[in-house]
Scaffold this active site. Structure first.
Site, PDB file in Angstrom:
ATOM      1  N   CYS A 112       0.867  -1.164   0.000  1.00  0.00           N
ATOM      2  CA  CYS A 112       0.000   0.000   0.000  1.00  0.00           C
ATOM      3  C   CYS A 112       0.903   1.212   0.000  1.00  0.00           C
ATOM      4  O   CYS A 112       2.112   1.096   0.186  1.00  0.00           O
ATOM      5  CB  CYS A 112      -0.855   0.025   1.260  1.00  0.00           C
ATOM      6  SG  CYS A 112      -1.763  -1.508   1.511  1.00  0.00           S
ATOM      7  N   LYS A 118       2.444  -1.861  -8.354  1.00  0.00           N
ATOM      8  CA  LYS A 118       3.781  -1.608  -8.911  1.00  0.00           C
ATOM      9  C   LYS A 118       4.889  -2.115  -7.996  1.00  0.00           C
ATOM     10  O   LYS A 118       5.890  -2.627  -8.470  1.00  0.00           O
ATOM     11  CB  LYS A 118       3.918  -0.094  -9.130  1.00  0.00           C
ATOM     12  CG  LYS A 118       5.208   0.324  -9.786  1.00  0.00           C
ATOM     13  CD  LYS A 118       5.107   0.191 -11.272  1.00  0.00           C
ATOM     14  CE  LYS A 118       6.388   0.568 -11.988  1.00  0.00           C
ATOM     15  NZ  LYS A 118       6.510  -0.159 -13.252  1.00  0.00           N
TER      16      LYS A 118
HETATM   17  O1  M6R Z   1      10.176  -3.384  -8.649  1.00  0.00           O
HETATM   18  P1  M6R Z   1      10.658  -4.699  -9.172  1.00  0.00           P
HETATM   19  O2  M6R Z   1      11.403  -4.599 -10.449  1.00  0.00           O
HETATM   20  O3  M6R Z   1      11.442  -5.477  -8.158  1.00  0.00           O
HETATM   21  O4  M6R Z   1       9.333  -5.521  -9.465  1.00  0.00           O
HETATM   22  C1  M6R Z   1       9.360  -6.852  -9.837  1.00  0.00           C
HETATM   23  C2  M6R Z   1       8.051  -7.270 -10.445  1.00  0.00           C
HETATM   24  O5  M6R Z   1       7.015  -7.165  -9.518  1.00  0.00           O
HETATM   25  C3  M6R Z   1       7.708  -6.417 -11.688  1.00  0.00           C
HETATM   26  O6  M6R Z   1       8.724  -6.485 -12.626  1.00  0.00           O
HETATM   27  C4  M6R Z   1       6.404  -6.890 -12.342  1.00  0.00           C
HETATM   28  O7  M6R Z   1       6.566  -8.165 -12.859  1.00  0.00           O
HETATM   29  C5  M6R Z   1       5.982  -5.887 -13.415  1.00  0.00           C
HETATM   30  N1  M6R Z   1       4.701  -5.357 -13.079  1.00  0.00           N
HETATM   31  C6  M6R Z   1       5.882  -6.460 -14.773  1.00  0.00           C
HETATM   32  O8  M6R Z   1       5.511  -5.520 -15.730  1.00  0.00           O
END
Ligand code: M6R
Length: 578
Positions: free
Chosen positions: A2, A573
């Protein structure tokens, strides 16, 4: 997962709290709420849905000295008005916002109910204001007692949390954390200060922040702040300046996702200009000094790491990529292992835990991160920035490109000769050449239930990444795999007209295409000489241009299907829970 915000100032109004909160809505968007503490009362307005629909600012006082706000991604209790934060005690005088999970909330709630506390939500969070109320009962609500109470509450709760607390009559906010992020923003005008899950909520107001560490407690007032250690002794810590690119591109599109795809040439140029050679050189040296390198990440960052591992292997370094949530099951770290966490947000809990595990077993840790001052760069021994700037859409696009470009630069420092100077122009060309074709193709693909994407070598990670994007944004089941693996099982799923996107980098793929065409598949090739066309170049350029086509295809197919492109269902995100 959150977003939480606290503001103390002389003229805090609902607009300001909503505006700051809107900057965090990528952290969760199923419900939202605000508490304004005017001194005489704590007014709360909250509800289900996105911020604008959840909060009716007309119902709030137009001025206060303290505000709390929260945007939620539910883990305990469905999205509803009752479950939206802030949560309060029985009297409605103690308001709390929380990011994380309180694992022992059932047991605590039972005890509190026996003592007469009444709960009105299904959340784990609600135990916190009631625990504070219970401890303060019969005591003065002065600063000393509130801090002692927070210390006591911290001893009672188990889990991951960043919490901000407001008490009626007090012109200050209290914050504490364990594992989930919480930082303080210091406004240079000396009249306002903030708590927030990350710097983005206040980066338009100040460039000075302080990150809180686990176990610490802090309070902010309009004019100052104080940090305390676990035993409530004062800690002297100065704010640090941060640099965070929030330039608006000249490519303002209907959705953030499309703006961010189109911003990629600029993002790569920014990286080539700003990425510190010295820091990158240190990482290259660390790679050389260790017998093997393990890249650990989740989602899109994992796919960038897969390609990174391929590039580092090319450069003669023993490297593997592992999904962060599986690090402990598959990796035996030790002194000879360098573990690099790769993350856009810098907060992904699976990566944080993998790195912690690695460090406890004497592995050197480093990181490649986009958002500065976050947990992962702070907790690793060394860190490199990718300079992609703020990425607002939930789909990671430009950050993938800059992560891979960073690996390409490292492999060049290790002796490879892969020229990436022309990468920005090649991505630009790819977008211009293919956008209209992709729009047409997405009209054909919009009714599909399954799409397969095949690649090999450097395009295997791209096949996985395109499949993730097709699942995440237009909600189409997609599988990205190595072309050579198809005949070992998945071929059974190929029927007449099943779409297979072939990332055709060499003649071997032509043979695979032939084989699946004979089973009736509809082949959609991407190569230097097909309708979906990428420019000639080295393998990094080709891989990233191919991926750009995949990003656009996901975007336009989602648009055809009327999907909520920037905020896909059930996702957030920054995934700050395990
Ligand atoms: O912030 P991060 O790169 O560690 O996040 C990892 C994943 O949660 C992130 O890449 C997710 O798969 C994306 N929403 C894909 O577009």
């Amino acid at each position: 997962m959150c977003g939480i915000i606290g503001i103390t100032g002389n003229k805090v109004n609902p607009e300001k709290a909503i505006n700051m909160l809107s900057r965090l809505d990528y952290r969760g968007y199923d419900s939202a709420g605000i508490a304004l503490n005017t001194g005489e009362r704590v007014e709360i307005e909250k509800g289900k849905g996105k911020i604008q629909q959840a909060i009716n600012k007309e119902k709030l006082p137009n001025r206060s000295e303290v505000a709390l706000s929260h945007t939620r991604w539910s883990t305990h209790g469905e999205p509803s008005q009752e479950n939206a934060h802030p949560h309060t005690d029985c009297e409605g005088e103690i308001a709390v916002v929380h990011n994380g999970i309180i694992h022992n909330h059932d047991e605590l709630k039972e005890k509190l109910e026996k003592k007469g506390h009444e709960f009105c939500s299904d959340t784990d969070t609600e135990v916190i204001p009631h625990l504070i109320e219970e401890r303060l009962n019969g005591r003065e609500k002065n600063r000393k007692e509130v801090l002692k109470t927070i210390k006591k509450v911290k001893e009672q709760i188990k889990g991951e949390y960043a919490v901000v607390v407001s008490l009626k009559g007090r012109k200050e906010l209290y914050g504490f954390k364990k594992d989930s992020p919480l930082c303080i923003g210091i406004n240079p005008d000396g009249e306002e200060n903030y708590f927030s899950s990350d710097i983005y909520s206040f980066s338009h107001l100040t460039n000075q922040s302080i990150a809180l560490e686990d176990g610490e407690k802090a309070l902010i007032t309009p004019k100052g702040y104080q940090i305390y250690n676990g035993s409530l002794q004062k800690i002297n810590r100065q704010p640090e300046k941060f640099e965070w690119n929030q330039e608006k591109t000249n490519k303002e599109e209907e959705h953030h996702m499309l703006s961010e795809i189109k911003e990629q040439p600029e993002a790569v140029k920014r990286l080539l200009k700003k990425q510190n050679e010295e820091g990158l050189g240190r990482l290259t040296q660390l790679i050389k000094n260790h017998e093997r390198t393990v890249l650990t990440a989740s989602g899109t960052s994992y796919h960038a790491s897969l390609l990174g591992a391929h590039l580092l292997q090319d450069a003669g370094r023993e490297t593997q990529a592992i999904i962060a949530s599986e690090y402990q099951n598959y990796i035996k770290p030790g002194e000879k292992t360098l573990t690099i966490g790769v993350s856009q947000s810098g907060e992904t809990m699976d990566v944080v835990k993998a790195l912690k595990h690695a460090e406890q077993r004497n592995s050197t840790t480093s990181s490649i991160v986009n958002v500065p001052k976050t947990t992962i760069p702070r907790k690793t021994q060394h860190s490199v920035k990718i300079h992609a700037g703020q990425e607002i859409a939930v789909a990671s696009t430009k950050t993938f490109t800059n992560q891979v470009t960073t690996f390409a630069r490292i492999s060049n420092q290790l002796g490879e000769q892969k020229n990436i100077k022309k990468l920005p122009i090649k991505i630009e060309k790819t977008i211009n050449k293919n956008e209209e074709t992709i729009k047409d193709l997405s009209k054909q693909l919009k009714e599909e239930k399954h799409i397969y994407i095949i690649g090999e070598g450097p395009t295997y990670p791209i096949a996985r990444e395109i499949a993730l994007k097709l699942k995440e944004i237009p909600y189409i089941h997609a599988e990205g795999m190595m072309g050579g693996e198809l005949k070992h099982g998945t071929l059974a799923l190929i029927e007449n007209n099943t779409p297979v996107i072939s990332l055709r980098t060499n003649d071997k793929m032509l043979k695979t295409e032939e084989e699946i065409r004979s089973k009736g598949a509809k082949i959609i090739p991407i190569s230097t000489e097909t309708e979906l066309e990428i420019p000639e170049g080295n393998k990094i350029e080709k891989a990233l241009c191919t991926n750009t086509i995949g990003q656009l295809l996901s975007y336009y197919t989602a648009k055809e299907r009327n999907c909520p492109i920037d905020r896909p269902r059930n996702l957030a995100k920054a995934v700050t829970v395990q």
